[in-house]
Design a protein around this motif. Sequence first.
Motif, PDB file in Angstrom:
ATOM      1  N   LEU A   1      45.823 -29.352 -17.577  1.00 20.67           N
ATOM      2  CA  LEU A   1      44.935 -30.052 -16.712  1.00 20.67           C
ATOM      3  C   LEU A   1      44.292 -31.469 -17.020  1.00 20.67           C
ATOM      4  N   GLU A   2      44.398 -32.406 -16.249  1.00 23.29           N
ATOM      5  CA  GLU A   2      44.160 -33.926 -16.853  1.00 23.29           C
ATOM      6  C   GLU A   2      43.382 -34.709 -16.042  1.00 23.29           C
ATOM      7  N   GLY A   3      42.439 -34.147 -15.108  1.00 25.55           N
ATOM      8  CA  GLY A   3      41.464 -34.913 -14.623  1.00 25.55           C
ATOM      9  C   GLY A   3      40.076 -34.714 -15.172  1.00 25.55           C
ATOM     10  N   TYR A   4      38.906 -34.968 -14.142  1.00 29.61           N
ATOM     11  CA  TYR A   4      37.658 -35.042 -14.689  1.00 29.61           C
ATOM     12  C   TYR A   4      37.238 -33.350 -15.233  1.00 29.61           C
ATOM     13  N   GLU A   5      36.550 -33.182 -16.361  1.00 32.64           N
ATOM     14  CA  GLU A   5      36.198 -31.978 -16.847  1.00 32.64           C
ATOM     15  C   GLU A   5      34.826 -31.827 -16.508  1.00 32.64           C
ATOM     16  N   TYR A   6      34.386 -30.674 -16.169  1.00 29.03           N
ATOM     17  CA  TYR A   6      33.015 -30.337 -15.887  1.00 29.03           C
ATOM     18  C   TYR A   6      32.564 -28.903 -16.609  1.00 29.03           C
ATOM     19  N   SER A   7      31.255 -29.045 -17.136  1.00 30.59           N
ATOM     20  CA  SER A   7      30.723 -27.824 -17.578  1.00 30.59           C
ATOM     21  C   SER A   7      29.840 -27.346 -16.436  1.00 30.59           C
ATOM     22  N   ILE A   8      29.643 -26.363 -16.032  1.00 30.61           N
ATOM     23  CA  ILE A   8      28.362 -26.125 -15.262  1.00 30.61           C
ATOM     24  C   ILE A   8      27.347 -24.979 -16.057  1.00 30.61           C
ATOM     25  N   ASP A   9      26.413 -25.691 -16.259  1.00 27.93           N
ATOM     26  CA  ASP A   9      25.170 -24.614 -17.067  1.00 27.93           C
ATOM     27  C   ASP A   9      24.706 -23.939 -15.776  1.00 27.93           C
TER      28      ASP A   9
ATOM     29  N   LEU B   1      30.348 -22.342 -16.858  1.00 25.90           N
ATOM     30  CA  LEU B   1      31.628 -22.476 -16.269  1.00 25.90           C
ATOM     31  C   LEU B   1      32.287 -23.618 -16.727  1.00 25.90           C
ATOM     32  N   GLN B   2      33.609 -23.359 -16.919  1.00 27.73           N
ATOM     33  CA  GLN B   2      34.233 -24.629 -17.502  1.00 27.73           C
ATOM     34  C   GLN B   2      35.398 -25.067 -16.376  1.00 27.73           C
ATOM     35  N   LEU B   3      35.512 -26.194 -15.772  1.00 28.34           N
ATOM     36  CA  LEU B   3      36.499 -26.353 -14.644  1.00 28.34           C
ATOM     37  C   LEU B   3      37.069 -27.910 -15.175  1.00 28.34           C
ATOM     38  N   ILE B   4      38.590 -28.117 -14.777  1.00 28.39           N
ATOM     39  CA  ILE B   4      38.879 -29.499 -14.853  1.00 28.39           C
ATOM     40  C   ILE B   4      39.643 -29.723 -13.418  1.00 28.39           C
ATOM     41  N   TYR B   5      39.483 -30.742 -13.091  1.00 28.11           N
ATOM     42  CA  TYR B   5      40.246 -31.133 -11.974  1.00 28.11           C
ATOM     43  C   TYR B   5      41.597 -31.612 -12.000  1.00 28.11           C
ATOM     44  N   GLN B   6      42.584 -31.180 -11.202  1.00 26.37           N
ATOM     45  CA  GLN B   6      43.995 -31.735 -11.279  1.00 26.37           C
ATOM     46  C   GLN B   6      44.085 -32.233  -9.852  1.00 26.37           C
ATOM     47  N   GLY B   7      44.087 -33.471  -9.943  1.00 19.69           N
ATOM     48  CA  GLY B   7      44.156 -34.336  -8.796  1.00 19.69           C
ATOM     49  C   GLY B   7      42.781 -34.297  -7.857  1.00 19.69           C
TER      50      GLY B   7
ATOM     51  N   VAL C   1      41.520 -31.237  -6.984  1.00 23.82           N
ATOM     52  CA  VAL C   1      41.364 -29.725  -7.119  1.00 23.82           C
ATOM     53  C   VAL C   1      40.575 -29.522  -8.173  1.00 23.82           C
ATOM     54  N   PRO C   2      39.592 -28.606  -8.192  1.00 25.46           N
ATOM     55  CA  PRO C   2      38.854 -28.342  -9.252  1.00 25.46           C
ATOM     56  C   PRO C   2      39.490 -26.873  -9.795  1.00 25.46           C
ATOM     57  N   LYS C   3      40.027 -26.744 -11.006  1.00 30.28           N
ATOM     58  CA  LYS C   3      40.682 -25.493 -11.434  1.00 30.28           C
ATOM     59  C   LYS C   3      40.065 -24.850 -12.702  1.00 30.28           C
ATOM     60  N   ALA C   4      40.190 -23.613 -12.667  1.00 24.59           N
ATOM     61  CA  ALA C   4      39.216 -22.750 -13.632  1.00 24.59           C
ATOM     62  C   ALA C   4      39.716 -22.947 -14.973  1.00 24.59           C
ATOM     63  N   LEU C   5      38.795 -23.086 -15.963  1.00 25.23           N
ATOM     64  CA  LEU C   5      39.251 -22.949 -17.323  1.00 25.23           C
ATOM     65  C   LEU C   5      38.755 -21.812 -18.103  1.00 25.23           C
ATOM     66  N   GLU C   6      37.176 -21.488 -18.102  1.00 22.44           N
ATOM     67  CA  GLU C   6      36.677 -20.482 -18.701  1.00 22.44           C
ATOM     68  C   GLU C   6      35.233 -20.180 -18.233  1.00 22.44           C
ATOM     69  N   ILE C   7      34.864 -19.027 -18.621  1.00 24.19           N
ATOM     70  CA  ILE C   7      33.527 -18.541 -18.409  1.00 24.19           C
ATOM     71  C   ILE C   7      32.938 -18.358 -19.835  1.00 24.19           C
ATOM     72  N   ASN C   8      31.847 -18.604 -20.192  1.00 18.36           N
ATOM     73  CA  ASN C   8      31.157 -18.461 -21.258  1.00 18.36           C
ATOM     74  C   ASN C   8      29.988 -17.823 -21.226  1.00 18.36           C
ATOM     75  N   PRO C   9      29.725 -16.383 -21.469  1.00 18.93           N
ATOM     76  CA  PRO C   9      28.447 -15.761 -21.012  1.00 18.93           C
ATOM     77  C   PRO C   9      27.311 -15.830 -22.133  1.00 18.93           C
ATOM     78  N   ARG C  10      27.068 -17.195 -22.405  1.00 15.39           N
ATOM     79  CA  ARG C  10      25.839 -17.615 -23.452  1.00 15.39           C
ATOM     80  C   ARG C  10      25.849 -19.329 -23.206  1.00 15.39           C
ATOM     81  N   MET C  11      24.942 -19.561 -23.696  1.00 14.43           N
ATOM     82  CA  MET C  11      24.323 -21.242 -23.909  1.00 14.43           C
ATOM     83  C   MET C  11      25.722 -21.810 -24.369  1.00 14.43           C
ATOM     84  N   SER C  12      25.675 -22.772 -23.628  1.00 20.10           N
ATOM     85  CA  SER C  12      26.959 -23.919 -23.874  1.00 20.10           C
ATOM     86  C   SER C  12      26.248 -24.718 -24.999  1.00 20.10           C
TER      87      SER C  12
END
Length: 346
Positions: A217-225, A275-281, A283-294
């Motif tokens: 995945l090569e677009g914008y990368e987001y972490s959602i706290d 939650l971590q997601l990265i855009y492909q074009g 479309v935001p696509k899932a990367l992972e969930i971390n059940p803890r403080m980021s």
Amino acid sequence: MSGRKVRIWFNRSFAVGYHYINAVRHNEDGMAFEIYGTHRDPEHVSLRACDYTEVEPVLSGEAYAAYCLDFCRRHQIEVFVPRWGMRYVVAAADAFAEMGVKLVCCTDRALLDQVEDKGNFFLSAEENNLMIVPEYRLVHTANEFKKAYEELRDMGLSVCFKPTRMEGGVGFRIIDPNYDPLTALFDTVSAKMSYEQAYHALSQTDSFPELMVMELLEGYEYSIDCLASPEGELLAAVPRRKAGGRSRLLEEVPELLEIARKVAQFYKIPYNYNLQLIYQGNVPKALEINPRMSGGLHMTCLSGVNFPYLAVKMALGYKVDPQTPEYGLLTSYVEQPVLMEGQPAQ
């Protein structure tokens, strides 16, 4: 709130634990804490934020859980925020509860298995229409790896791979069809390698721990706290976008906030998670969930939401209302010099 100090313990963590401990100490309610910290490294910076410190023994599994129970017993700990060895601690959750120790983490072992294993998480996210996942294959042998790589390559996709049960980018590699080992030797270290290098390494054994071979995945990368109640009700979600260098933009993105809402409603993960997601074009696509403080939560706290403290507050039985984060903030961070002796660094 009582003026009595609540005894709270943060076990082995990363350097950013320093910020999370101080966020709890300097909370907006004036709740007083006596803070305990442990780490294998007696000079770890996170310990400088604590009132009492101890060097952790090198243990794992049930032995580590037994150490944690003994530590809580010896120091009359009331709240425990586990980071390292969280699964060992969760396996002994009933024993902590019997001692009256509040665990600030998800204690549902089945849920942890579902979200911490990236293969399980992708399958669950797909089946329950929570978010779009990248094209991926799960492999355990070199031949399976070869087949997966060729399938994704033939779809016109760039390819990467990573272990399904690691965190923090450990084991992540990008397959670069133009990889030049000589050029790489004189360049900075990167995650790139050739397909031939990867296949050769994986061929050294009959089977290996599960790898996920996936679309890069090569677009914008987001972490959602995210902050949620002990029952999993979402109280705050702040998308944090990598904005170049160390900059991170705390951004109100409706489609990402909707994903956070759906994930919270389905999994009901308590307290702090990411939650971590990265855009492909587009479309935001899932990367992972971390059940803890980021690792970047200290920047997200600049939104006005004290994520670490509010989780602790709820674990102690206090009600926390839905929060109103401030969005549109460009944040960053700097190194901070800390004296490694004397009173706790605050």
